[in-house]
Design an enzyme around this catalytic site. Sequence first.
Site, PDB file in Angstrom:
ATOM      1  N   HIS A   1     -75.511  14.423 -82.183  1.00  0.00           N
ATOM      2  CA  HIS A   1     -75.708  15.344 -81.054  1.00  0.00           C
ATOM      3  C   HIS A   1     -75.857  14.555 -79.760  1.00  0.00           C
ATOM      4  O   HIS A   1     -76.913  13.980 -79.497  1.00  0.00           O
ATOM      5  CB  HIS A   1     -76.980  16.161 -81.330  1.00  0.00           C
ATOM      6  CG  HIS A   1     -77.239  17.263 -80.345  1.00  0.00           C
ATOM      7  ND1 HIS A   1     -77.923  18.412 -80.691  1.00  0.00           N
ATOM      8  CD2 HIS A   1     -76.925  17.418 -79.034  1.00  0.00           C
ATOM      9  CE1 HIS A   1     -78.023  19.208 -79.633  1.00  0.00           C
ATOM     10  NE2 HIS A   1     -77.427  18.627 -78.615  1.00  0.00           N
TER      11      HIS A   1
ATOM     12  N   ASP B   1     -79.660  14.018 -78.963  1.00  0.00           N
ATOM     13  CA  ASP B   1     -79.480  15.050 -77.935  1.00  0.00           C
ATOM     14  C   ASP B   1     -79.448  14.396 -76.549  1.00  0.00           C
ATOM     15  O   ASP B   1     -80.030  14.911 -75.582  1.00  0.00           O
ATOM     16  CB  ASP B   1     -80.552  16.144 -78.017  1.00  0.00           C
ATOM     17  CG  ASP B   1     -80.254  17.311 -77.083  1.00  0.00           C
ATOM     18  OD1 ASP B   1     -79.125  17.388 -76.553  1.00  0.00           O
ATOM     19  OD2 ASP B   1     -81.156  18.146 -76.880  1.00  0.00           O
TER      20      ASP B   1
ATOM     21  N   LEU C   1     -71.482  13.915 -73.633  1.00  0.00           N
ATOM     22  CA  LEU C   1     -70.751  12.878 -72.892  1.00  0.00           C
ATOM     23  C   LEU C   1     -70.180  13.416 -71.582  1.00  0.00           C
ATOM     24  O   LEU C   1     -69.649  12.653 -70.784  1.00  0.00           O
ATOM     25  CB  LEU C   1     -69.652  12.259 -73.759  1.00  0.00           C
ATOM     26  CG  LEU C   1     -70.140  11.514 -75.018  1.00  0.00           C
ATOM     27  CD1 LEU C   1     -68.956  10.952 -75.795  1.00  0.00           C
ATOM     28  CD2 LEU C   1     -71.119  10.404 -74.659  1.00  0.00           C
TER      29      LEU C   1
HETATM   30  C1  NCD Z   1     -78.576  19.896 -73.155  1.00  0.00           C
HETATM   31  C2  NCD Z   1     -77.611  19.607 -72.028  1.00  0.00           C
HETATM   32  O1  NCD Z   1     -78.045  19.178 -70.958  1.00  0.00           O
HETATM   33  O2  NCD Z   1     -76.403  19.779 -72.211  1.00  0.00           O
HETATM   34  N1  NCD Z   1     -79.903  19.987 -72.628  1.00  0.00           N
HETATM   35  C3  NCD Z   1     -81.073  19.889 -73.293  1.00  0.00           C
HETATM   36  O3  NCD Z   1     -82.128  20.081 -72.699  1.00  0.00           O
HETATM   37  N2  NCD Z   1     -81.114  19.574 -74.569  1.00  0.00           N
HETATM   38  C4  NCD Z   1     -78.166  21.094 -73.907  1.00  0.00           C
HETATM   39  C5  NCD Z   1     -78.742  21.188 -75.301  1.00  0.00           C
HETATM   40  O4  NCD Z   1     -78.645  20.259 -76.113  1.00  0.00           O
HETATM   41  O5  NCD Z   1     -79.270  22.239 -75.629  1.00  0.00           O
HETATM   42 ZN    ZN Z   2     -79.160  22.259 -77.713  1.00  0.00          ZN
END
Ligand code: NCD
Ligand code: ZN
Length: 444
Positions: free
Chosen positions: A68, A320, A71
């Site tokens: 996850h 993430d 990019l």
């Molecule tokens: C992510 C993003 O900025 O694209 N932001 C986040 O706070 N995690 C989106 C996501 O993973 O839900």
């Molecule tokens: Zn998310």
Amino acid sequence: MQAARIRIANGRILDPSQELDERGDVVIENDRIVGVHWASGHAPASSPAERVVDAESLVVAPGFVDLHCHLREPGLEYKETIATGTRAAAAGGFTTVCCMPNTEPTLDTASDIEWIHAVAHRDAVVRVYPIGAITKGRLGIELAELADMGRAGAVAFSDDGNPVRSGKLLRNALSYARITGRPVVDHCEDHDLVDGGVMHEGSVSSRLGLRGAPAESEEAAIARDLALAQAVGGRLHLAHVSTAHSIELVRDAKARGTRVTAEVTPHHLVLTHAWVAGFEEGVTRYDTNCRVNPPLRTEEDRVALIRGVADGTIDAIATDHAPHDVVDKNCEFDRAAPGISGLETAFGLLMRLVAPTNGDPALPLATIVRALTMGASRAFNLDLGTLRVGALADLVLLDPDAHWTVDVQRFHSKGKNSPLDGQDLRGIVRLTMVGGKIVHEVPR
Ligand code: NCD
Ligand code: ZN
């Protein structure tokens, strides 16, 4: 020119896929691992034609697989590009990253997936596996062409950033997932229950006067998804699980045989909502870099996540990585874009769990490496995350005892949005190799 044969000599070889934790050598020829020899085995004498990398006092592990990350290409190149994001990945020990489709435009057709492959071929220093959207434009109205994207090389499907609001659509997506063999990844958040919340709803949000998103906004969504996955089959993967009750739901579902996998992030394993208030030493109050979805939760949630990784309820640790520009963060907390730039601090942050000083349940390094390699790879059915002979030579050399201070200005990522700026971390990625090629090296 790089030698075609490389010997990583005398390291602690830590490969959960072979239940291996022994001192020895790993030998690479071209892009593959051709030998793994440990002290009790018989390491063939080194040949003069090979390059020897001294791994004394370092850990040799499979390259990390990130299920996850964002990019930001196409369309949001001011936040990140495939070139900068994969350099950040290499610096963090990630040899493969799966990138989310919340770009502009959304990755929701086979040609979008092919485009990512083409740009990655040109610009990336690690493997890039795109994730296609579940619904067209991630709008939650109409299913995207999942089978086409699967054929073009999408490794999973997700509307990440948004949950799949319609249970009917998610059920259809899970049925398709049975055909493509690719998991459906849900960002579990009921927007009605979030109701404009910008941090976890609890003692800290009340004290700060910030609107809170309750734990149930995640748990209710997870409960629905698990019910659908149990009924339909298919493969459900839960993104960034963040609460104690979510862990219980996943644990129960797995015990009942539901085909579900789940990930947690390093930041949810180590930080809590207290960071928003700046209770920790050296941490800024109302730091918008602490704004993230799902929000940083309570201490009780955090400990439950650690236990979830320890007992295998959680399959993978995923960053993430959500890079943003200063203008997205240099504003009021409730107007800031959510997300943490996480690729380059993941390993150092996770090392805080290996020898905790605060009474946390400790996570052995082998468990963390498992969740970053084999666990992640299996969740998406990828043939990666192993140092087996014959496997692609994707590996890392880790220096678990070396300290460093986070300086976001030195990130390879364009996203300087980390609440960890200035923090002391233990654990340095000394070398990252992708397909036999060294893509990142930090001399001792
Ligand atoms: C992510 C993003 O900025 O694209 N932001 C986040 O706070 N995690 C989106 C996501 O993973 O839900
Ligand atoms: Zn998310």
